[in-house]
Scaffold this active site. Sequence first.
Site, PDB file in Angstrom:
ATOM      1  N   ARG A  47      36.656  49.352  46.090  1.00 22.72           N
ATOM      2  CA  ARG A  47      38.034  49.101  46.461  1.00 22.72           C
ATOM      3  C   ARG A  47      38.891  48.704  45.258  1.00 22.72           C
ATOM      4  NH1 ARG A  47      36.537  44.980  51.221  1.00 22.72           N
ATOM      5  NH2 ARG A  47      34.395  45.400  50.579  1.00 22.72           N
ATOM      6  N   GLY A  48      38.234  48.327  44.166  1.00 21.30           N
ATOM      7  CA  GLY A  48      38.934  47.720  43.045  1.00 21.30           C
ATOM      8  C   GLY A  48      40.043  48.526  42.396  1.00 21.30           C
ATOM      9  N   GLU A 103      38.968  53.945  37.630  1.00 17.85           N
ATOM     10  CA  GLU A 103      38.174  52.742  37.883  1.00 17.85           C
ATOM     11  C   GLU A 103      38.952  51.506  37.458  1.00 17.85           C
ATOM     12  OE1 GLU A 103      36.224  51.202  39.489  1.00 17.85           O
ATOM     13  OE2 GLU A 103      34.172  51.138  38.725  1.00 17.85           O
ATOM     14  N   ASP A 104      38.636  50.394  38.081  1.00 20.52           N
ATOM     15  CA  ASP A 104      39.298  49.136  37.717  1.00 20.52           C
ATOM     16  C   ASP A 104      38.719  48.574  36.423  1.00 20.52           C
ATOM     17  OD1 ASP A 104      36.821  48.562  38.901  1.00 20.52           O
ATOM     18  OD2 ASP A 104      37.575  46.995  40.215  1.00 20.52           O
ATOM     19  N   ASP A 107      31.915  47.619  33.210  1.00 21.66           N
ATOM     20  CA  ASP A 107      31.232  46.427  32.719  1.00 21.66           C
ATOM     21  C   ASP A 107      29.901  46.881  32.093  1.00 21.66           C
ATOM     22  OD1 ASP A 107      30.958  43.550  32.592  1.00 21.66           O
ATOM     23  OD2 ASP A 107      29.696  43.608  34.364  1.00 21.66           O
ATOM     24  N   LYS A 135      34.863  46.312  29.340  1.00 20.85           N
ATOM     25  CA  LYS A 135      34.170  45.207  28.656  1.00 20.85           C
ATOM     26  C   LYS A 135      33.045  45.825  27.837  1.00 20.85           C
ATOM     27  CE  LYS A 135      34.330  41.964  32.575  1.00 20.85           C
ATOM     28  NZ  LYS A 135      33.447  41.153  33.436  1.00 20.85           N
ATOM     29  N   PHE A 156      35.013  36.925  33.469  1.00 23.51           N
ATOM     30  CA  PHE A 156      35.124  37.437  34.827  1.00 23.51           C
ATOM     31  C   PHE A 156      36.593  37.421  35.220  1.00 23.51           C
ATOM     32  CE2 PHE A 156      34.702  37.907  39.360  1.00 23.51           C
ATOM     33  CZ  PHE A 156      33.653  38.808  39.447  1.00 23.51           C
ATOM     34  N   VAL A 157      37.122  38.595  35.561  1.00 25.92           N
ATOM     35  CA  VAL A 157      38.550  38.715  35.835  1.00 25.92           C
ATOM     36  C   VAL A 157      38.817  39.108  37.287  1.00 25.92           C
ATOM     37  CG1 VAL A 157      39.176  39.230  33.447  1.00 25.92           C
ATOM     38  CG2 VAL A 157      38.583  41.110  35.006  1.00 25.92           C
ATOM     39  N   ASP A 163      38.553  41.873  42.661  1.00 22.89           N
ATOM     40  CA  ASP A 163      38.267  40.689  43.474  1.00 22.89           C
ATOM     41  C   ASP A 163      37.191  39.787  42.896  1.00 22.89           C
ATOM     42  OD1 ASP A 163      36.118  42.631  44.054  1.00 22.89           O
ATOM     43  OD2 ASP A 163      35.468  41.117  45.505  1.00 22.89           O
ATOM     44  N   ARG A 169      42.491  40.020  45.077  1.00 20.75           N
ATOM     45  CA  ARG A 169      42.861  41.407  44.763  1.00 20.75           C
ATOM     46  C   ARG A 169      44.375  41.568  44.721  1.00 20.75           C
ATOM     47  NH1 ARG A 169      38.408  44.899  45.371  1.00 20.75           N
ATOM     48  NH2 ARG A 169      36.910  44.285  46.958  1.00 20.75           N
TER      49      ARG A 169
HETATM   50  P1  IMP Z   1      29.223  47.895  36.134  1.00 17.81           P
HETATM   51  O1  IMP Z   1      28.393  48.769  37.015  1.00 17.81           O
HETATM   52  O2  IMP Z   1      28.473  46.720  35.624  1.00 17.81           O
HETATM   53  O3  IMP Z   1      29.940  48.629  35.042  1.00 17.81           O
HETATM   54  O4  IMP Z   1      30.292  47.241  37.068  1.00 17.81           O
HETATM   55  C1  IMP Z   1      31.373  47.891  37.515  1.00 17.81           C
HETATM   56  C2  IMP Z   1      31.960  47.182  38.716  1.00 17.81           C
HETATM   57  O5  IMP Z   1      31.647  45.790  38.743  1.00 17.81           O
HETATM   58  C3  IMP Z   1      33.458  47.264  38.653  1.00 17.81           C
HETATM   59  O6  IMP Z   1      33.937  48.399  39.305  1.00 17.81           O
HETATM   60  C4  IMP Z   1      33.879  46.001  39.341  1.00 17.81           C
HETATM   61  O7  IMP Z   1      34.006  46.251  40.724  1.00 17.81           O
HETATM   62  C5  IMP Z   1      32.758  45.032  39.127  1.00 17.81           C
HETATM   63  N1  IMP Z   1      33.112  44.075  38.055  1.00 17.81           N
HETATM   64  C6  IMP Z   1      32.719  44.103  36.764  1.00 17.81           C
HETATM   65  N2  IMP Z   1      33.270  43.115  36.056  1.00 17.81           N
HETATM   66  C7  IMP Z   1      34.040  42.430  36.929  1.00 17.81           C
HETATM   67  C8  IMP Z   1      34.914  41.298  36.796  1.00 17.81           C
HETATM   68  O8  IMP Z   1      35.111  40.700  35.721  1.00 17.81           O
HETATM   69  N3  IMP Z   1      35.548  40.913  37.931  1.00 17.81           N
HETATM   70  C9  IMP Z   1      35.374  41.527  39.126  1.00 17.81           C
HETATM   71  N4  IMP Z   1      34.609  42.592  39.289  1.00 17.81           N
HETATM   72  C10 IMP Z   1      33.935  43.038  38.206  1.00 17.81           C
HETATM   73 MG    MG Z   2      34.649  48.511  41.235  1.00 17.05          MG
END
Ligand code: IMP
Ligand code: MG
Length: 181
Positions: A47-48, A103-104, A107, A135, A156-157, A163, A169
Amino acid sequence: MPIDHSSYEIDVMISAKSIAAKVESLAKEITAFYAGTDKLVVVGLLRGSFVFIADLVRELNMPAEVDFLEVSSYGDSMKSSREVRIMKDLRGEIEGRDVLVVEDIIDTGHTMAHVMTLLQSRGPKRLEIATLLDKPSRREVEIKARWVGFEIPDEFVVGYGIDYAQRNRNLPYIGKVRQLE
Ligand code: IMP
Ligand code: MG
């Protein structure tokens, strides 16, 4: 353990104004990149990305179809799980199409790596990524978005669609979660 939403505060990291300026410049680059493409498929990851995609598509100066994909990644915690499942699939076909995944935040990169593998298997013409936040210091698998709004440190944002345990959100800016002692 349930999250106590009174145990943290949110500090502004990126203002609504800075986000708007960035979205406008990203949209210009994206529009230029896809010059000649008759109809782009813009895929928002739920949903981000819902706020970012809404603002971004309104700045695109070209025909665009909007579709959504939802994969599960995080639970209601700050830890990233490596498990990724499709919760809601695309409605449209992407074979032979120009596809832009929105994508939002990227990470560790696991979510996007899975999404890329999934969408690539459907034979799009080109598959690109636009992420509002990145990140890079947290990366565990190699993923590079063609368009990145802001590179941020390992914090963490929340806000602008992002969210923390389904809250925050609706903040118009990107904020940093600060746990209270
Ligand atoms: P990844 O699979 O670790 O790259 O994570 C991606 C997903 O984790 C993103 O689409 C976000 O929904 C969530 N996420 C990663 N970092 C944060 C953060 O700082 N705040 C909130 N959600 C996060
Ligand atoms: Mg996401």
